[in-house]
Design a protein around this motif. Structure first.
Motif, PDB file in Angstrom:
ATOM      1  N   ARG A  32      14.241  24.744   3.557  1.00  0.00           N
ATOM      2  CA  ARG A  32      14.187  26.196   3.702  1.00  0.00           C
ATOM      3  C   ARG A  32      14.036  26.507   5.182  1.00  0.00           C
ATOM      4  N   SER A  33      14.813  27.464   5.648  1.00  0.00           N
ATOM      5  CA  SER A  33      14.816  27.831   7.056  1.00  0.00           C
ATOM      6  C   SER A  33      14.466  29.302   7.220  1.00  0.00           C
ATOM      7  N   HIS A  34      13.891  29.622   8.360  1.00  0.00           N
ATOM      8  CA  HIS A  34      13.699  31.022   8.738  1.00  0.00           C
ATOM      9  C   HIS A  34      13.918  31.133  10.247  1.00  0.00           C
ATOM     10  N   GLY A  35      14.125  32.358  10.713  1.00  0.00           N
ATOM     11  CA  GLY A  35      14.356  32.591  12.128  1.00  0.00           C
ATOM     12  C   GLY A  35      13.356  33.569  12.697  1.00  0.00           C
TER      13      GLY A  35
ATOM     14  N   ASN B  48      10.588  21.201  12.821  1.00  0.00           N
ATOM     15  CA  ASN B  48      11.971  21.172  13.302  1.00  0.00           C
ATOM     16  C   ASN B  48      12.334  22.556  13.817  1.00  0.00           C
ATOM     17  N   LEU B  49      12.278  22.726  15.133  1.00  0.00           N
ATOM     18  CA  LEU B  49      12.635  23.996  15.762  1.00  0.00           C
ATOM     19  C   LEU B  49      13.876  23.814  16.617  1.00  0.00           C
ATOM     20  N   TYR B  50      14.722  24.851  16.605  1.00  0.00           N
ATOM     21  CA  TYR B  50      15.974  24.826  17.354  1.00  0.00           C
ATOM     22  C   TYR B  50      16.147  26.179  18.060  1.00  0.00           C
ATOM     23  N   GLY B  51      16.760  26.165  19.232  1.00  0.00           N
ATOM     24  CA  GLY B  51      17.027  27.415  19.928  1.00  0.00           C
ATOM     25  C   GLY B  51      16.227  27.533  21.206  1.00  0.00           C
ATOM     26  N   LEU B  52      15.652  28.746  21.450  1.00  0.00           N
ATOM     27  CA  LEU B  52      14.847  29.023  22.638  1.00  0.00           C
ATOM     28  C   LEU B  52      15.585  28.595  23.904  1.00  0.00           C
ATOM     29  N   GLY B  53      16.736  29.213  24.126  1.00  0.00           N
ATOM     30  CA  GLY B  53      17.565  28.810  25.250  1.00  0.00           C
ATOM     31  C   GLY B  53      17.511  29.780  26.400  1.00  0.00           C
TER      32      GLY B  53
ATOM     33  N   LEU C  73      15.148  28.838  15.268  1.00  0.00           N
ATOM     34  CA  LEU C  73      15.349  28.505  13.861  1.00  0.00           C
ATOM     35  C   LEU C  73      14.318  27.448  13.493  1.00  0.00           C
ATOM     36  N   ASP C  74      13.612  27.674  12.403  1.00  0.00           N
ATOM     37  CA  ASP C  74      12.592  26.744  11.903  1.00  0.00           C
ATOM     38  C   ASP C  74      13.066  26.244  10.541  1.00  0.00           C
TER      39      ASP C  74
ATOM     40  N   PHE D 299      10.810  39.767  15.107  1.00  0.00           N
ATOM     41  CA  PHE D 299      11.608  39.927  13.894  1.00  0.00           C
ATOM     42  C   PHE D 299      11.697  38.577  13.193  1.00  0.00           C
ATOM     43  N   PHE D 300      11.409  38.597  11.907  1.00  0.00           N
ATOM     44  CA  PHE D 300      11.466  37.395  11.087  1.00  0.00           C
ATOM     45  C   PHE D 300      12.646  37.521  10.117  1.00  0.00           C
ATOM     46  N   PHE D 301      13.452  36.470  10.069  1.00  0.00           N
ATOM     47  CA  PHE D 301      14.629  36.442   9.201  1.00  0.00           C
ATOM     48  C   PHE D 301      14.375  35.382   8.128  1.00  0.00           C
ATOM     49  N   GLU D 302      14.418  35.823   6.891  1.00  0.00           N
ATOM     50  CA  GLU D 302      13.915  35.031   5.771  1.00  0.00           C
ATOM     51  C   GLU D 302      14.816  33.867   5.396  1.00  0.00           C
ATOM     52  N   GLY D 303      16.104  33.947   5.677  1.00  0.00           N
ATOM     53  CA  GLY D 303      16.988  32.855   5.272  1.00  0.00           C
ATOM     54  C   GLY D 303      17.321  32.932   3.787  1.00  0.00           C
ATOM     55  N   PRO D 304      17.067  31.877   2.995  1.00  0.00           N
ATOM     56  CA  PRO D 304      16.275  30.695   3.331  1.00  0.00           C
ATOM     57  C   PRO D 304      17.082  29.493   3.827  1.00  0.00           C
TER      58      PRO D 304
END
Length: 994
Positions: free
Chosen positions: A282-285, A199-204, A241-242, A315-320
């Motif tokens: 759990r999500s990360h960016g 489930n990926l979102y974004g990449l606009g 966003l994953d 850059f990795f954003f941990e979320g979660p």
């Protein structure tokens, strides 16, 4: 041969081959000249085939050696290493960089940075453009932080790879294992495995469903194009966003998470077939700080990133959680969204085709006559003198009429926003009357882009041959600010609408070089309304309810198509240009790797990649941030025009971080039902990108709308942060008063919107201060239900309001899911104020006749409201209200932020928190902002039984209608005007009903 020299000759040779019947302004000899039409061929580029579609394309993974890491050095913040080619250079789409440097930084507890860039770059090496940190800020390591849950690992088997893992769960978030790193001067490729059914979102920016597919290529390259589906559009946002779902208490990943037992188009199956019980997410960016044209290939089991240059700055954003990822991304990487002026949340009316001040005044008066709230009137390019920025047409928008128009508009607390384009007309040097001071001042200060040889780059936009601001030049922004300040003295606008900022040009290369003496010239295409170019397009289903008009339109469209058809029936094989890389040399005009750009050739409908900035940087390296930079310049300009007040800007082209200056509208959509649907995932995507002030051209820009579509769309957009109706020249007018059904539907939805302005404004305060979202996907608010992962036909406004629009023609009901019911959530119908009777995980059919948009309040919420007025200013003077929607445990909470609505740095503010439980509402007040409005009603939903009603311990008298209780609906209404006559939020208080 460079583009500009080729088209210099091409345009001269074609100079008088295409003429319209129009006349240019008289020249110095007093003779009117025919207007030259730029040939359509001037905007045709080379025949290119995207690499992903090219059967001859070489897969870099097959021929390139990858790298090997050595000299690894760890320090307290991370590690460094040297990467060296692991074999002979492949030079497949450029020149391989032999030695790279790797820097890994544990920047914060929730953020990990990985940078891979050439080891040796100096002022003589133009093969790589590394983004200056003062241009696009780079997240910096925190001085101290707790341990990170993110872990970096690497290896050299069979070549260099790295991975990022969530230590607490062992989940691999990103790994390049078994993939090769390819790093060339015009091509970078790296890839990671992904879990099944990710489930990926974004990449606009693109028009696509909220959840990206796993067989899809996302091109990121700013393009001026009229809203095609699934293609690159105006903005560039290399962030995703994953979200992954797991069985509760285990590390077992849920496969097909977005689709457990679900039917078509996001509809849920029968009870028990899916849902949130037993799941957690759990999500990360992931953010790639890179300005170049790029593609992201989403394949069933992997993600592959390909860019046309720059560096790998990941850059990795941990979320979660999604909430935390979005906040981490904004706070540390791109900046927090601007706090909008309060008036920006009113209703805005615009169209291309408002011909003069009188017509504008008529629209304003008609809106008032039909009692449809109007906050701001907008104008498209009609107002300009021959489409030139910072001018007025002397015949239709006379300067002599400005004062009367604006005095009345501003006296009525209404506003004016004009369009401003991103190109500047270059006057005809042989025509003294063609002088244009805006150009003269910019030219003398060196504010415009050049050709590689130092001459001025001259493209073409609406006014004719044009030049383009150079935002990397020291003089660029100050010149723009000065033009805005000077023009405001003549036209007292209130905000700015930036268009054409990708940046757009209607010809390939510097086509105006040597041809400026023909200015003004006509664009290389017919404008709406010219040559019988009348619009006959209508929404899907129009013929069912408008049979006679539809038949007439169809016949006329067929006739027009036959008359204008020049198609050649013959077909020939297409010869594609394929560039062979030259070692050590960059071909910016035709990069060896061809991204799947919607316009094909990178220079089509855009400034050419070899246009050169004053500091020597080529447009190829910074194309994707032209729109970002003009928004910054416009923000600074408005601060100079209105010192201390919040700028109001809506822009077309954006980049990561543009939200700190401006909002965005979705561009040139069409009057089709599917575009109304797509507006929802568009808005939700821009929530992820940190640009919450988003809206679309309500009722559609291109084509003709009808009463049904416009009714539904006016109601849907009432729950978007930016609310504007706008359509094209020569289409049928679509102001909401044109149909009684639309007028009625609009009034209904606007009444709700204006009632909720305090709630919406508070949401933006939180977005501005914490990075929280305003429009929200249901999966974000209910993260434990995997069956919601791709729902984008309904959404939440903040945490408390669920909006379920009708998105299909001839519908009288809509089917949707009420999220969270299995976990105890409750929902109340906005209109009846009664609790919704629905089952968990099951679609519910909701009555939605034309003119009704289903809206629901989430149990557990306290919504601040205000009696709606005709304008936002009038609304701010009215009585406050509260809607307290109790959850199953009889509790609720919420808050309210109040300030003057306009100061950039409001000195005095007031923050009010609400907490309900055990039969009472407790209000706590902080801050010094003075608001004297009374509190009208407190409406409590879900009151099972009623005792005595007391305010601060004193019983409220039932007489006089101060207390009303509907036992059947379980709704309590308490009127508090008398006891709050000194101001609803003068101090804290308690209301009890047990």
């Amino acid at each position: 041969m460079s583009r500009y020299s080729f088209f210099k000759r091409a345009c001269v040779s074609a100079s008088f081959l295409a003429l319209t019947g129009g006349q240019s302004p008289s020249s110095t000899d007093g003779v009117a000249r025919p207007i030259f039409t730029i040939p359509a061929s001037a905007d045709e580029g080379a025949n290119l085939i995207p690499n992903i579609l090219d059967p001859q394309a070489v897969n870099a993974q097959d021929v390139c050696p990858g790298y090997r890491a050595s000299d690894a050095q760890e320090d307290g913040q991370g590690l460094t290493a040297t990467l060296t080619l692991a074999g002979p250079a492949c030079n497949v789409y450029g020149t391989d960089i032999e030695t790279l440097k790797l820097r890994v930084e544990y920047q914060a507890a929730s953020r990990l940075a990985i940078n891979i860039s050439p080891a040796n770059i100096d002022s003589t090496n133009s093969s790589h453009y590394i983004i200056p940190e003062d241009l696009i800020p780079r997240p910096q390591p925190e001085a101290s932080y707790g341990g990170s849950d993110l872990k970096f690992a690497w290896g050299n088997n069979p070549s260099f790879w790295f991975s990022v893992t969530r230590q607490s769960t062992g989940d691999v978030l990103f790994t390049t294992k078994d993939k090769k790193l390819v790093y060339e001067n015009q091509f970078i490729e790296f890839a990671s495995a992904l879990p099944e059914d990710y489930n990926l979102y974004g990449l606009g920016e693109r028009i696509h469903g909220l959840r990206l597919g796993n067989n899809f290529t996302a091109t990121i390259y700013a393009a001026d194009v009229g809203d095609p589906i699934d293609r690159n559009l105006y903005g560039s946002h290399p962030f995703y966003l994953d979200t992954r779902y797991y069985e509760t208490g285990s590390k077992r990943l849920v496969k097909n998470a977005a689709n457990p037992g679900k039917g078509h188009n996001g509809h849920h199956g029968e009870k028990g077939s899916g849902g949130g019980a037993g799941y957690e997410s759990r999500s990360h960016g992931v953010y790639l700080r890179n300005l170049h044209g790029q593609e992201v290939l989403l394949q069933p089991d992997s993600i592959t990133w390909r860019t046309l240059g720059g560096s790998i700055d990941l850059f990795f954003f941990e979320g979660p959680s999604q909430v935390e990822v979005t906040k981490q991304y904004q706070i540390s990487a791109i900046g927090l969204p601007a706090l909008q002026p309060y008036w920006g949340f009113g209703y805005h009316q615009c169209r291309w085709g408002y011909q003069n001040w009188t017509v504008l005044r008529g629209v304003i008066d008609d809106m008032k006559a039909f009692n449809i709230p109007l906050e701001t009137i907008w104008v498209d390019i009609d107002y300009m003198d021959q489409y030139r920025d910072f001018t007025l047409d002397p015949n239709t928008f006379k300067q002599s009429e400005v004062k009367a128009f604006f005095d009345r508009l501003h006296d009525d607390d209404q506003h004016f926003v004009p369009i401003v384009d991103s190109a500047i007309y270059i006057p005809n040097p042989n025509n003294a009357s063609d002088a244009y001071d805006t150009y003269t001042r910019g030219n003398s200060s060196g504010a415009f882009l050049n050709n590689p040889d130092g001459s001025q780059y001259i493209g073409a936009v609406w006014p004719g041959y044009t030049v383009f601001p150079d935002w990397l030049a020291e003089s660029g922004q100050p010149w723009w600010v000065n033009e805005m300040v000077e023009w405001h003295k003549e036209v007292p606008y209130d905000g700015i609408w930036i268009d054409m900022s990708e940046v757009s040009s209607f010809c390939v290369g510097s086509c105006g070089t040597g041809n400026v003496t023909m200015n003004p010239v006509h664009p290389p295409f017919a404008l709406p309304g010219e040559k019988g170019n009348v619009i006959y397009e209508y929404p899907e289903g129009f013929n069912i309810t408008n049979a006679t008009e539809a038949a007439s339109a169809s016949a006329a469209a067929s006739s027009q198509a036959a008359a204008m058809s020049t198609a050649d029936a013959s077909s020939t094989a297409i010869a594609y240009l394929r560039t062979t890389p030259t070692q050590g040399v960059r071909d910016v005009n035709y990069p060896p790797y061809v991204i799947d750009n919607v316009q094909g050739d990178l220079a089509v409908h855009a400034v050419s990649p070899n246009a050169t900035h004053h500091n020597g940087v080529e447009e190829y390296d910074v194309h994707n941030i032209f729109g970002h930079q003009i928004l910054n310049a416009t923000y600074q300009g408005l601060l100079s025009v209105f010192p201390g007040k919040r700028p109001f800007i809506i822009g077309r082209s954006t980049f990561a971080g543009s939200g700190k200056w401006a909002g965005h509208w979705g561009g040139d959509n069409a009057s089709k039902w599917y575009y109304m649907y797509f507006s929802i995932p568009q808005a939700l995507s821009f929530s992820l990108f940190g640009i919450p002030m988003f809206g679309v051209d309500t009722c559609g820009f291109n084509g003709n709308t009808d009463a049904e579509l416009c009714s539904r769309w006016m109601q849907l957009s009432a729950f978007f942060p930016f609310y504007r109706n706008h359509n094209t020249l020569s289409a049928n007018p679509q102001e909401p008063y044109r149909w009684e059904t639309v007028a009625t539907a609009s009034r209904t939805a606007m009444h709700i919107r204006y009632t909720l302005l305090p709630y919406i404004y508070t949401l933006f305060y939180h977005a501005h201060t914490t990075g929280s979202t305003v429009m929200r996907a249901v999966s974000w608010e209910f993260p434990h239900d995997p069956s919601l992962a791709d729902i984008d036909t309904q959404f939440l406004l903040g945490p408390s309001l669920l909006v379920i629009p009708v998105l299909q023609p001839q519908a009288t009901s809509v089917t949707a899911v009420f999220p969270g019911l299995a976990d105890g959530a409750s929902w109340y119908d906005w209109y009846s104020q009664t609790r919704v009777d629905a089952q968990a995980y099951v679609n519910t059919s909701i009555a939605a006749p034309l003119g009704h948009i289903p809206v629901f309040v989430r149990g557990g919420s306290v919504l601040p409201t205000q009696d709606p007025g005709y304008t936002t200013s009038a609304s701010r003077r009215n009585a406050w209200g509260l809607i307290v929607a109790l959850d199953g445990g009889g509790e609720a909470g919420g808050d309210l932020y109040v300030d003057d609505g306009e100061a950039v740095d409001p000195g005095r503010t007031r923050y009010v928190s609400f907490s309900a439980g055990e039969g009472r509402l407790v209000v706590h007040v902080e801050g010094e902002y003075v608001d004297g409005n009374v509190l009208g009603n407190v409406t409590v939903l879900g009151v099972g039984s009623l005792g005595s009603v007391r305010w601060n311990g004193v019983e409220v008298e039932v007489e006089g209608g101060m207390v009303r209780y509907d036992e059947q609906k379980e709704v309590l209404v308490v009127g508090l005007r008398d006891v709050t006559r000194d101001g609803a939020w003068r101090g804290g208080w308690t209301l009890s009903w047990k």
